[in-house]
Design an enzyme around this catalytic site. Structure first.
Site, PDB file in Angstrom:
ATOM      1  N   ASN A 119      -6.948  -8.437  -0.138  1.00 48.06           N
ATOM      2  CA  ASN A 119      -5.723  -7.728  -0.258  1.00 48.06           C
ATOM      3  C   ASN A 119      -6.035  -6.251  -1.287  1.00 48.06           C
ATOM      4  OD1 ASN A 119      -5.097  -9.354  -2.198  1.00 48.06           O
ATOM      5  ND2 ASN A 119      -2.957  -8.765  -2.064  1.00 48.06           N
ATOM      6  N   ILE A 120      -5.751  -5.205  -0.907  1.00 43.52           N
ATOM      7  CA  ILE A 120      -5.995  -4.032  -1.649  1.00 43.52           C
ATOM      8  C   ILE A 120      -4.802  -3.085  -1.751  1.00 43.52           C
ATOM      9  CG2 ILE A 120      -7.407  -1.772  -1.914  1.00 43.52           C
ATOM     10  CD1 ILE A 120      -9.519  -3.084  -0.071  1.00 43.52           C
ATOM     11  N   GLU A 121      -4.415  -3.195  -3.237  1.00 40.62           N
ATOM     12  CA  GLU A 121      -2.961  -2.471  -3.475  1.00 40.62           C
ATOM     13  C   GLU A 121      -3.171  -0.970  -3.986  1.00 40.62           C
ATOM     14  OE1 GLU A 121      -0.582  -5.273  -5.710  1.00 40.62           O
ATOM     15  OE2 GLU A 121      -0.416  -6.824  -4.183  1.00 40.62           O
ATOM     16  N   CYS A 129      -3.358  -5.383   3.604  1.00 42.92           N
ATOM     17  CA  CYS A 129      -3.561  -6.842   3.357  1.00 42.92           C
ATOM     18  C   CYS A 129      -4.917  -7.570   3.638  1.00 42.92           C
ATOM     19  CB  CYS A 129      -2.622  -7.762   4.477  1.00 42.92           C
ATOM     20  SG  CYS A 129      -0.971  -7.575   4.487  1.00 42.92           S
ATOM     21  N   GLU A 179      -6.135  -9.634   5.569  1.00 42.84           N
ATOM     22  CA  GLU A 179      -6.459 -10.020   6.943  1.00 42.84           C
ATOM     23  C   GLU A 179      -6.737  -8.596   7.722  1.00 42.84           C
ATOM     24  OE1 GLU A 179      -3.795 -10.898   5.427  1.00 42.84           O
ATOM     25  OE2 GLU A 179      -2.953 -12.586   6.227  1.00 42.84           O
ATOM     26  N   CYS A 223       1.586 -11.669   7.776  1.00 40.94           N
ATOM     27  CA  CYS A 223       2.709 -11.014   7.835  1.00 40.94           C
ATOM     28  C   CYS A 223       2.601 -10.494   9.302  1.00 40.94           C
ATOM     29  CB  CYS A 223       2.637  -9.620   6.989  1.00 40.94           C
ATOM     30  SG  CYS A 223       1.492  -8.169   7.543  1.00 40.94           S
ATOM     31  N   CYS A 249      -0.047  -7.906  10.498  1.00 40.69           N
ATOM     32  CA  CYS A 249      -1.570  -8.571  10.616  1.00 40.69           C
ATOM     33  C   CYS A 249      -1.489  -9.480  11.904  1.00 40.69           C
ATOM     34  CB  CYS A 249      -1.829  -9.449   9.380  1.00 40.69           C
ATOM     35  SG  CYS A 249      -2.120  -8.451   7.846  1.00 40.69           S
TER      36      CYS A 249
HETATM   37  N1  THU Z   1      -0.790  -9.997   1.626  1.00 42.98           N
HETATM   38  C1  THU Z   1      -1.984 -10.058   2.387  1.00 42.98           C
HETATM   39  O1  THU Z   1      -2.820  -9.689   1.839  1.00 42.98           O
HETATM   40  N2  THU Z   1      -1.854 -10.941   3.439  1.00 42.98           N
HETATM   41  C2  THU Z   1      -0.674 -11.673   3.733  1.00 42.98           C
HETATM   42  O2  THU Z   1      -0.885 -12.484   4.840  1.00 42.98           O
HETATM   43  C3  THU Z   1       0.743 -11.317   3.086  1.00 42.98           C
HETATM   44  C4  THU Z   1       0.686 -10.591   2.118  1.00 42.98           C
HETATM   45  C5  THU Z   1      -0.581  -9.203   0.414  1.00 42.98           C
HETATM   46  C6  THU Z   1      -0.177  -7.661   0.724  1.00 42.98           C
HETATM   47  C7  THU Z   1       0.201  -7.563  -0.956  1.00 42.98           C
HETATM   48  O3  THU Z   1      -0.807  -7.251  -1.730  1.00 42.98           O
HETATM   49  C8  THU Z   1       0.567  -8.874  -1.356  1.00 42.98           C
HETATM   50  O4  THU Z   1      -0.047  -9.968  -0.618  1.00 42.98           O
HETATM   51  C9  THU Z   1       1.896  -9.240  -1.651  1.00 42.98           C
HETATM   52  O5  THU Z   1       2.602  -8.923  -0.470  1.00 42.98           O
END
Ligand code: THU
Length: 135
Positions: A43-45, A54, A56, A87, A90
């Protein structure tokens, strides 16, 4: 074919590259495509929050941009007791590039694993079949 265990290990390695300073919720994903290749993502925020992507979808973007189109299985790794399913966004993206059967493998760093099929996670999915005959 890469084993589920090896795919989980790669997702775990990808998780270590997560950029999640805001949520601190680090996720890794790794997927196998029908042509035998493996792609991973984390995941890259972003400081604007809404640009977050996300793990995925990062893995899917990498696969599709390299010409791979069919996901055979995808592993998602987190460091929580509760295994994290993809989510809704995804799930839809996995569905777009799903094979006849696409297995979603959920795992954590304690070695817990659970498996299901994408069609179970996304019943009554919208896809290109609904676009036929429009216009
Ligand atoms: N996130 C994912 O990378 N994959 C998921 O299946 C659920 C959520 C990440 C998004 C965000 O960076 C962090 O988790 C919190 O939601």
């Amino acid at each position: 074919m890469i084993s589920d265990e090896a795919l989980i290990a790669l997702a775990g390695e990808a998780r270590e590259r997560a950029h999640a300073p805001y949520s601190k919720f680090e996720v890794g994903a790794a997927l196998l495509t029908a042509d035998g290749r493996v792609f991973s993502g984390c995941n890259i925020e972003n400081s604007t929050y809404s640009l977050t992507v996300c793990a995925e979808r990062v893995a899917i973007f990498k696969a599709v941009s390299e010409g791979a189109r069919e996901i055979v299985k995808i592993a998602v790794v987190v460091d929580t007791e509760n295994l994290t399913p993809p989510c809704g966004c995804c799930r839809q993206m996995i569905w777009e590039f799903a094979a006849d059967e696409t297995t979603v493998i959920l795992a954590n760093l304690s070695g817990d694993v659970s498996k299901c099929e994408i069609r179970e996670l996304l019943p009554k999915a919208f896809d290109s079949s609904f676009l036929v005959g429009v216009g």
